[in-house]
Design an enzyme around this catalytic site. Structure first.
Site, PDB file in Angstrom:
ATOM      1  N   ASP A 154      -9.885 105.289  -9.837  1.00 33.24           N
ATOM      2  CA  ASP A 154     -10.104 106.158 -10.994  1.00 33.24           C
ATOM      3  C   ASP A 154      -8.960 107.161 -11.114  1.00 33.24           C
ATOM      4  O   ASP A 154      -8.812 108.041 -10.264  1.00 33.24           O
ATOM      5  CB  ASP A 154     -11.438 106.894 -10.810  1.00 33.24           C
ATOM      6  CG  ASP A 154     -11.905 107.561 -12.089  1.00 33.24           C
ATOM      7  OD1 ASP A 154     -11.067 107.787 -12.986  1.00 33.24           O
ATOM      8  OD2 ASP A 154     -13.103 107.867 -12.188  1.00 33.24           O
ATOM      9  N   ASP A 155      -8.157 107.013 -12.133  1.00 30.19           N
ATOM     10  CA  ASP A 155      -7.032 107.925 -12.415  1.00 30.19           C
ATOM     11  C   ASP A 155      -5.850 107.757 -11.464  1.00 30.19           C
ATOM     12  O   ASP A 155      -5.025 108.662 -11.334  1.00 30.19           O
ATOM     13  CB  ASP A 155      -7.462 109.403 -12.408  1.00 30.19           C
ATOM     14  CG  ASP A 155      -8.469 109.759 -13.501  1.00 30.19           C
ATOM     15  OD1 ASP A 155      -8.860 108.861 -14.265  1.00 30.19           O
ATOM     16  OD2 ASP A 155      -8.860 110.937 -13.576  1.00 30.19           O
TER      17      ASP A 155
ATOM     18  N   CYS B 289     -11.883 107.014 -18.719  1.00 28.25           N
ATOM     19  CA  CYS B 289     -12.818 106.245 -17.882  1.00 28.25           C
ATOM     20  C   CYS B 289     -13.768 105.298 -18.611  1.00 28.25           C
ATOM     21  O   CYS B 289     -13.789 104.096 -18.347  1.00 28.25           O
ATOM     22  CB  CYS B 289     -13.670 107.204 -17.067  1.00 28.25           C
ATOM     23  SG  CYS B 289     -12.731 108.167 -15.884  1.00 28.25           S
TER      24      CYS B 289
ATOM     25  N   ARG C  28     -13.724 101.055 -18.554  1.00 28.29           N
ATOM     26  CA  ARG C  28     -14.699 100.255 -17.799  1.00 28.29           C
ATOM     27  C   ARG C  28     -15.408  99.251 -18.718  1.00 28.29           C
ATOM     28  O   ARG C  28     -15.732  98.127 -18.308  1.00 28.29           O
ATOM     29  CB  ARG C  28     -15.735 101.169 -17.140  1.00 28.29           C
ATOM     30  CG  ARG C  28     -15.162 101.841 -15.916  1.00 28.29           C
ATOM     31  CD  ARG C  28     -15.675 103.260 -15.715  1.00 28.29           C
ATOM     32  NE  ARG C  28     -14.604 104.045 -15.138  1.00 28.29           N
ATOM     33  CZ  ARG C  28     -14.357 104.136 -13.839  1.00 28.29           C
ATOM     34  NH1 ARG C  28     -15.166 103.554 -12.983  1.00 28.29           N
ATOM     35  NH2 ARG C  28     -13.326 104.820 -13.404  1.00 28.29           N
TER      36      ARG C  28
ATOM     37  N   LYS D 198     -18.491 104.111  -8.900  1.00 31.28           N
ATOM     38  CA  LYS D 198     -18.770 104.871 -10.128  1.00 31.28           C
ATOM     39  C   LYS D 198     -18.970 103.922 -11.315  1.00 31.28           C
ATOM     40  O   LYS D 198     -18.118 103.085 -11.595  1.00 31.28           O
ATOM     41  CB  LYS D 198     -17.581 105.798 -10.394  1.00 31.28           C
ATOM     42  CG  LYS D 198     -17.540 106.386 -11.801  1.00 31.28           C
ATOM     43  CD  LYS D 198     -16.362 107.313 -11.966  1.00 31.28           C
ATOM     44  CE  LYS D 198     -16.017 107.512 -13.436  1.00 31.28           C
ATOM     45  NZ  LYS D 198     -14.918 108.451 -13.647  1.00 31.28           N
TER      46      LYS D 198
ATOM     47  N   HIS E  81     -20.292 104.801 -14.982  1.00 31.21           N
ATOM     48  CA  HIS E  81     -19.794 105.476 -16.194  1.00 31.21           C
ATOM     49  C   HIS E  81     -19.887 104.654 -17.481  1.00 31.21           C
ATOM     50  O   HIS E  81     -19.032 104.740 -18.373  1.00 31.21           O
ATOM     51  CB  HIS E  81     -18.364 106.005 -15.996  1.00 31.21           C
ATOM     52  CG  HIS E  81     -18.167 107.318 -16.698  1.00 31.21           C
ATOM     53  ND1 HIS E  81     -17.018 108.063 -16.616  1.00 31.21           N
ATOM     54  CD2 HIS E  81     -19.006 108.008 -17.520  1.00 31.21           C
ATOM     55  CE1 HIS E  81     -17.144 109.159 -17.341  1.00 31.21           C
ATOM     56  NE2 HIS E  81     -18.348 109.140 -17.892  1.00 31.21           N
TER      57      HIS E  81
ATOM     58  N   SER F 259     -18.533 110.568 -13.742  1.00 32.80           N
ATOM     59  CA  SER F 259     -17.422 111.165 -12.989  1.00 32.80           C
ATOM     60  C   SER F 259     -17.906 112.241 -12.025  1.00 32.80           C
ATOM     61  O   SER F 259     -18.895 112.938 -12.278  1.00 32.80           O
ATOM     62  CB  SER F 259     -16.398 111.778 -13.946  1.00 32.80           C
ATOM     63  OG  SER F 259     -15.845 110.764 -14.738  1.00 32.80           O
TER      64      SER F 259
ATOM     65  N   HIS G  88     -10.011 110.517  -8.913  1.00 34.23           N
ATOM     66  CA  HIS G  88     -10.461 111.460  -9.942  1.00 34.23           C
ATOM     67  C   HIS G  88     -10.726 112.801  -9.267  1.00 34.23           C
ATOM     68  O   HIS G  88     -11.166 112.851  -8.113  1.00 34.23           O
ATOM     69  CB  HIS G  88     -11.741 110.925 -10.592  1.00 34.23           C
ATOM     70  CG  HIS G  88     -12.145 111.605 -11.860  1.00 34.23           C
ATOM     71  ND1 HIS G  88     -12.750 112.843 -11.867  1.00 34.23           N
ATOM     72  CD2 HIS G  88     -12.051 111.231 -13.153  1.00 34.23           C
ATOM     73  CE1 HIS G  88     -13.005 113.198 -13.121  1.00 34.23           C
ATOM     74  NE2 HIS G  88     -12.581 112.229 -13.924  1.00 34.23           N
TER      75      HIS G  88
ATOM     76  N   ASP H 210      -8.361 102.452 -13.614  1.00 29.10           N
ATOM     77  CA  ASP H 210      -8.975 102.516 -14.951  1.00 29.10           C
ATOM     78  C   ASP H 210      -8.051 103.095 -16.020  1.00 29.10           C
ATOM     79  O   ASP H 210      -8.118 102.743 -17.180  1.00 29.10           O
ATOM     80  CB  ASP H 210     -10.298 103.305 -14.909  1.00 29.10           C
ATOM     81  CG  ASP H 210     -10.119 104.778 -14.569  1.00 29.10           C
ATOM     82  OD1 ASP H 210      -9.091 105.152 -13.966  1.00 29.10           O
ATOM     83  OD2 ASP H 210     -11.016 105.575 -14.917  1.00 29.10           O
ATOM     84  N   ASN H 211      -7.207 104.054 -15.609  1.00 27.89           N
ATOM     85  CA  ASN H 211      -6.295 104.704 -16.564  1.00 27.89           C
ATOM     86  C   ASN H 211      -5.235 105.443 -15.768  1.00 27.89           C
ATOM     87  O   ASN H 211      -5.292 105.486 -14.534  1.00 27.89           O
ATOM     88  CB  ASN H 211      -7.056 105.652 -17.510  1.00 27.89           C
ATOM     89  CG  ASN H 211      -7.929 106.651 -16.798  1.00 27.89           C
ATOM     90  OD1 ASN H 211      -9.156 106.555 -16.824  1.00 27.89           O
ATOM     91  ND2 ASN H 211      -7.321 107.618 -16.120  1.00 27.89           N
TER      92      ASN H 211
ATOM     93  N   LYS I 293      -2.985 109.877 -18.129  1.00 29.23           N
ATOM     94  CA  LYS I 293      -4.370 109.759 -18.624  1.00 29.23           C
ATOM     95  C   LYS I 293      -4.541 110.436 -19.987  1.00 29.23           C
ATOM     96  O   LYS I 293      -4.031 111.541 -20.206  1.00 29.23           O
ATOM     97  CB  LYS I 293      -5.279 110.434 -17.601  1.00 29.23           C
ATOM     98  CG  LYS I 293      -6.741 110.535 -17.994  1.00 29.23           C
ATOM     99  CD  LYS I 293      -7.551 111.108 -16.840  1.00 29.23           C
ATOM    100  CE  LYS I 293      -9.011 111.297 -17.246  1.00 29.23           C
ATOM    101  NZ  LYS I 293      -9.858 111.673 -16.116  1.00 29.23           N
TER     102      LYS I 293
HETATM  103 MG    MG Z   1     -10.415 107.547 -15.041  1.00 31.26          MG
END
Ligand code: MG
Length: 470
Positions: A35-36, A75, A79, A132, A134, A157, A225, A277-278, A298
């Site tokens: 994540d991130d 996010c 996903r 996670k 989300h 998150s 994240h 994810d990003n 992001k």
């Molecule tokens: Mg993210």
């Protein structure tokens, strides 16, 4: 007595078809999703001080994608893109107002969407998610309602917890961060330092329990994240500081999962994909990651927001140490999985992916030519081959409005991966060509209403407290 050549040929054919049936087991599919994490945050993608020996080894034994894209730069829609194989705009999981789902959201991924988990389950797979989600925290939107047999993790998150210091009333009143097992709350405010470790243990336990039949394992990590947490084995160890500690623990987790696959002797039957994810959350300064030489991060449709550090591993099928410049997206994972488990892709909806097997098998150098870059519900940019055209750009998280560009900005991403030289004036034909690609795409469908904009306003403005589910 001499046997006729015809009879010998028939025997060989029968024997070889028995052989195929004996080995006939659909491959396992494992997706590890950070994540991130930025494009430049791991060793094999060029980070100078974050040590990621397991990811580096994974790449040396597998395939590194240098131009692999997310379906969104934040996010929730990212996903949705991964699990449905569709642009988030098609599933209602895109909004320019409410960019992700929040604890005050009342919706989630619609039941009408087909997830990878639902797809492979139809083909006899065991399905598990540890991490996670989300895509909706209410019971009807949880992983167990979208094809996963087993779930352990946080529903959204890790910064969505009570934050009294925030000027945002909604954030002040968030419920304690929930930790769920299947559809039940098992802990409030879990010790976040232990999340990476706990997800890893659960993931390995899942593979071990289901080693006799094909499985789909999805490990969407909570980190890196913000807020950042690492266990005591990693905290204070990385030269890059806390962010490095967190990424090095994620790298450890990848190593544990790959080793478990080897220990189970399943490495030649298991495709593992690692991606993020990003892009990195750059406004968080030292607590955010790095997109390497890519521009922005992001929340942006510059390359740093959506191009992800991606590795595919499948000993015996993917040749070791390959690097591909083929364009690919996370929406390509669903059609890849569909081909692997011989699932007929339905024709009642549009999918935005293509199978990556020709890249894995080395039978094709390229599988796609076009990538669309959405910010929320709006198409901000389009890429075709090496060319990328921006209609709008945004510097995220600093309060600026998106900037429109007419004429649009044109970059040649192979010559200029950092998107520094706008060459639209020199290539009017290419500008027109990409405008047409974008327009034809936009004309081809009508997006459904956004699910992300469905919120409980009383929860949002703090006039009501959160219900007991939390
Ligand atoms: Mg993210």
């Amino acid at each position: 007595m001499t046997k006729s050549p015809m009879l010998i040929a028939l025997c060989i054919l029968l024997l070889s078809s028995c052989q195929v049936q004996e080995n006939d087991r659909f491959p396992n599919i494992v997706v590890i999703f950070t994540d991130d994490l930025g494009y430049g945050d791991i060793g094999v993608f060029g980070h100078p001080t974050i040590a990621t020996p397991h990811l580096d080894r994974m790449a040396s034994e597998g395939l590194k994608f240098t131009q692999f894209y997310s379906g969104a730069s934040v996010c929730t829609p990212s996903r949705a893109a991964l699990l449905t194989g569709r642009l988030p705009i098609r599933s209602g999981m895109a909004s320019s107002q409410t960019r992700v789902l929040f604890p005050f959201s009342t919706s989630g991924l619609p039941a009408s969407e087909i997830t990878i988990a639902e797809m492979v389950k139809e083909r006899g797979y065991a399905t598990g998610i540890f991490g996670k989600w989300h895509l909706g925290h209410l019971p009807q939107f949880l992983p167990t309602a979208h094809g996963f047999d087993e779930y352990f993790g946080v529903p959204y998150s890790n910064d969505m917890r009570p934050t009294p210091e925030s000027r945002w009333v909604a954030a002040q009143n968030y419920p304690p961060l929930p930790l769920l097992e299947n559809d039940s709350l098992i802990e409030e405010s879990p010790d976040q330092r232990l999340l990476t470790k706990r997800y890893t243990e659960k993931a390995i336990d899942f593979m071990t329990r289901h080693s006799e039949k094909p499985f789909f394992l999805y490990v969407p990590h909570t980190f890196p994240h913000i807020p950042l947490y690492a266990s005591s084995d990693f905290e204070g160890k990385s030269a890059r500081g806390l962010y490095g500690d967190v990424v090095e623990e994620l790298d450890w987790s990848v190593g544990e999962i790959l080793q478990a696959i080897r220990d189970l002797k399943l490495e030649e039957e298991t495709l593992v994909i690692f991606t993020s994810d990003n892009g990195p959350w750059l406004v968080m300064n030292e607590e955010g990651g790095s997109a390497g030489l890519l521009r922005e991060g992001k929340g942006s449709t510059w390359e740093g927001g959506m191009r992800e550090p991606t590795i595919a591993w499948w000993p015996g099928t993917i040749a070791a140490g390959k690097v591909t410049q083929s364009l690919a997206t996370m929406m390509d994972i669903l059609p890849t999985a569909a081909e692997l488990c011989e699932w007929q892709i339905p024709e009642d909806r549009t999918f935005d992916g293509v199978s990556l097997l020709p890249i894995f098998n080395d039978t094709q150098a390229e599988v796609r030519e076009v990538v669309f870059y959405y910010l929320g519900a709006e198409l901000f940019a389009v890429r075709k081959g090496p060319w990328k055209l921006h209609f709008k750009t945004l510097t995220p998280y600093v309060g600026q409005q998106a900037e429109s560009h007419d004429p649009p900005l044109l970059y040649h991403l192979l010559h200029d991966p950092s998107e520094l030289q706008n060459i639209a004036e020199d290539h009017p034909d290419m500008v027109q060509n990409l405008r047409t690609v974008a327009q034809e795409h936009l004309n081809s469908f009508v997006p459904p209403p956004s699910e992300l904009e469905k919120i409980d306003t009383a929860l949002y403005n703090g006039s009501k407290s959160y219900p007991a589910f939390y």
